[in-house]
Enzyme design. Sequence first.
Site, PDB file in Angstrom:
ATOM      1  N   ASN A  10       0.857  -1.193   0.000  1.00  0.00           N
ATOM      2  CA  ASN A  10       0.000   0.000   0.000  1.00  0.00           C
ATOM      3  C   ASN A  10       0.890   1.238   0.000  1.00  0.00           C
ATOM      4  O   ASN A  10       1.485   1.574   1.021  1.00  0.00           O
ATOM      5  CB  ASN A  10      -0.898  -0.024   1.248  1.00  0.00           C
ATOM      6  CG  ASN A  10      -1.712   1.252   1.387  1.00  0.00           C
ATOM      7  OD1 ASN A  10      -1.872   2.005   0.425  1.00  0.00           O
ATOM      8  ND2 ASN A  10      -2.223   1.491   2.587  1.00  0.00           N
ATOM      9  N   TRP A  11       0.937   1.905  -1.134  1.00  0.00           N
ATOM     10  CA  TRP A  11       1.830   3.069  -1.241  1.00  0.00           C
ATOM     11  C   TRP A  11       1.222   4.333  -0.631  1.00  0.00           C
ATOM     12  O   TRP A  11       1.906   5.367  -0.572  1.00  0.00           O
ATOM     13  CB  TRP A  11       2.157   3.337  -2.716  1.00  0.00           C
ATOM     14  CG  TRP A  11       3.090   2.348  -3.327  1.00  0.00           C
ATOM     15  CD1 TRP A  11       3.714   1.292  -2.701  1.00  0.00           C
ATOM     16  CD2 TRP A  11       3.530   2.328  -4.690  1.00  0.00           C
ATOM     17  NE1 TRP A  11       4.497   0.622  -3.595  1.00  0.00           N
ATOM     18  CE2 TRP A  11       4.412   1.226  -4.822  1.00  0.00           C
ATOM     19  CE3 TRP A  11       3.264   3.110  -5.797  1.00  0.00           C
ATOM     20  CZ2 TRP A  11       5.021   0.912  -6.037  1.00  0.00           C
ATOM     21  CZ3 TRP A  11       3.876   2.803  -7.002  1.00  0.00           C
ATOM     22  CH2 TRP A  11       4.754   1.709  -7.118  1.00  0.00           C
ATOM     23  N   LYS A  12      -0.030   4.296  -0.268  1.00  0.00           N
ATOM     24  CA  LYS A  12      -0.688   5.495   0.277  1.00  0.00           C
ATOM     25  C   LYS A  12      -0.464   6.670  -0.689  1.00  0.00           C
ATOM     26  O   LYS A  12      -0.535   6.486  -1.900  1.00  0.00           O
ATOM     27  CB  LYS A  12      -0.170   5.796   1.683  1.00  0.00           C
ATOM     28  CG  LYS A  12      -0.138   4.551   2.567  1.00  0.00           C
ATOM     29  CD  LYS A  12       0.148   4.850   3.996  1.00  0.00           C
ATOM     30  CE  LYS A  12       0.374   3.544   4.750  1.00  0.00           C
ATOM     31  NZ  LYS A  12       0.115   3.623   6.151  1.00  0.00           N
ATOM     32  N   HIS A  96      -9.489   1.023   4.700  1.00  0.00           N
ATOM     33  CA  HIS A  96      -8.214   1.209   5.404  1.00  0.00           C
ATOM     34  C   HIS A  96      -8.452   2.151   6.591  1.00  0.00           C
ATOM     35  O   HIS A  96      -9.236   3.103   6.494  1.00  0.00           O
ATOM     36  CB  HIS A  96      -7.167   1.799   4.452  1.00  0.00           C
ATOM     37  CG  HIS A  96      -5.791   1.777   5.036  1.00  0.00           C
ATOM     38  ND1 HIS A  96      -5.376   2.714   5.969  1.00  0.00           N
ATOM     39  CD2 HIS A  96      -4.752   0.927   4.854  1.00  0.00           C
ATOM     40  CE1 HIS A  96      -4.123   2.434   6.319  1.00  0.00           C
ATOM     41  NE2 HIS A  96      -3.720   1.364   5.658  1.00  0.00           N
ATOM     42  N   GLU A  98      -6.858   4.526   7.775  1.00  0.00           N
ATOM     43  CA  GLU A  98      -6.630   5.952   7.509  1.00  0.00           C
ATOM     44  C   GLU A  98      -7.853   6.570   6.844  1.00  0.00           C
ATOM     45  O   GLU A  98      -8.192   7.729   7.093  1.00  0.00           O
ATOM     46  CB  GLU A  98      -5.355   6.127   6.664  1.00  0.00           C
ATOM     47  CG  GLU A  98      -4.108   5.873   7.510  1.00  0.00           C
ATOM     48  CD  GLU A  98      -2.883   5.412   6.743  1.00  0.00           C
ATOM     49  OE1 GLU A  98      -2.865   5.515   5.499  1.00  0.00           O
ATOM     50  OE2 GLU A  98      -1.933   4.941   7.397  1.00  0.00           O
ATOM     51  N   GLU A 168      -5.457  -5.155  10.458  1.00  0.00           N
ATOM     52  CA  GLU A 168      -4.428  -4.129  10.651  1.00  0.00           C
ATOM     53  C   GLU A 168      -4.708  -3.379  11.957  1.00  0.00           C
ATOM     54  O   GLU A 168      -5.481  -2.401  11.965  1.00  0.00           O
ATOM     55  CB  GLU A 168      -4.460  -3.131   9.491  1.00  0.00           C
ATOM     56  CG  GLU A 168      -4.150  -3.742   8.147  1.00  0.00           C
ATOM     57  CD  GLU A 168      -3.583  -2.697   7.205  1.00  0.00           C
ATOM     58  OE1 GLU A 168      -2.428  -2.828   6.816  1.00  0.00           O
ATOM     59  OE2 GLU A 168      -4.283  -1.722   6.906  1.00  0.00           O
ATOM     60  N   GLY A 174       2.361   2.067  10.666  1.00  0.00           N
ATOM     61  CA  GLY A 174       3.268   3.212  10.525  1.00  0.00           C
ATOM     62  C   GLY A 174       3.998   3.577  11.798  1.00  0.00           C
ATOM     63  O   GLY A 174       4.622   4.631  11.877  1.00  0.00           O
ATOM     64  N   SER A 213       3.397  -2.392  10.257  1.00  0.00           N
ATOM     65  CA  SER A 213       4.854  -2.394  10.433  1.00  0.00           C
ATOM     66  C   SER A 213       5.498  -3.730  10.045  1.00  0.00           C
ATOM     67  O   SER A 213       6.442  -4.171  10.699  1.00  0.00           O
ATOM     68  CB  SER A 213       5.214  -2.003  11.872  1.00  0.00           C
ATOM     69  OG  SER A 213       4.756  -0.688  12.142  1.00  0.00           O
ATOM     70  N   GLY A 234       2.800  -1.232   4.253  1.00  0.00           N
ATOM     71  CA  GLY A 234       2.845   0.186   3.905  1.00  0.00           C
ATOM     72  C   GLY A 234       4.268   0.621   3.602  1.00  0.00           C
ATOM     73  O   GLY A 234       4.795   0.408   2.514  1.00  0.00           O
ATOM     74  N   GLY A 235       4.930   1.208   4.597  1.00  0.00           N
ATOM     75  CA  GLY A 235       6.251   1.815   4.408  1.00  0.00           C
ATOM     76  C   GLY A 235       7.261   0.908   3.711  1.00  0.00           C
ATOM     77  O   GLY A 235       7.996   1.350   2.816  1.00  0.00           O
TER      78      GLY A 235
END
Length: 252
Positions: A10-12, A96, A98, A168, A174, A213, A234-235
Amino acid sequence: MSRRPLVAGNWKMFKTRGESLAFADGLRRGLGSSGSVEIAICPPFTAIDVVASALAGSGVGVFGQNAHADENGAHTGEISMAMLVDAGATGVLLGHSERRADDNETDQALARKVPAALAAGLTPVLCVGESEFERDAGTTKAVLDRQVLEGLSAVPVADLSKVVVAYEPIWAIGTGKSATPAIAQEAHGWIREQLRELCGDTAEQIRILYGGSVKPENAAELLSQPDIDGALVGGASLDPDSLLAIAAAAAS
Ligand code: PEP
């Protein structure tokens, strides 16, 4: 029941089209040929077509990060499931945390989005997870029940095997503080239990991803848990070698 692991990045709101293309080239160079793990990238909307073209024929999926449930209409700033397909997407993240927090995404809205994604031929990834406050208050299972059962409430039982659920925990996203494998497995086992209530043996076919994470260093231990069928990353998905290392951990 063996479920093919899925590792989705997930590149956001990261990467321009040029940066996305560079990633796709790097990913292609590092891809093995085994195919035992499914890999998907979730770029921003603007880069879906670039990434889909660059990865055509590689077996790597390209997913949207959200879409509207309606086929079209007066919804400024939104895009439809069919538009995602038109851009080359094969799946879509829905709910998600967010988006639940920043855009007031509700379980009711998700109950419409999941079947809309399936109707468009997309793989929906329904994201669920508790906040730190909810975990500390002992309400994790109740939160997961609500998010899973309401989010999937309008999906015909025959279609449930096509759905992916991503657990999640919000406190792990994150933050660098992943859930321990035991905590993650407990939640995944609980979600599988709820899915069994919903659709019996079909629950064994539904993939439940862990997100929060995940990195190359902790992926193998998390992914070795019996009910963890892949990762939503994600990251650590912003670099192709890092995503490939997580996919390799899922394969082993
Ligand atoms: C995510 O965005 O879904 C996520 C899990 O992020 P991170 O891996 O950075 O925690």
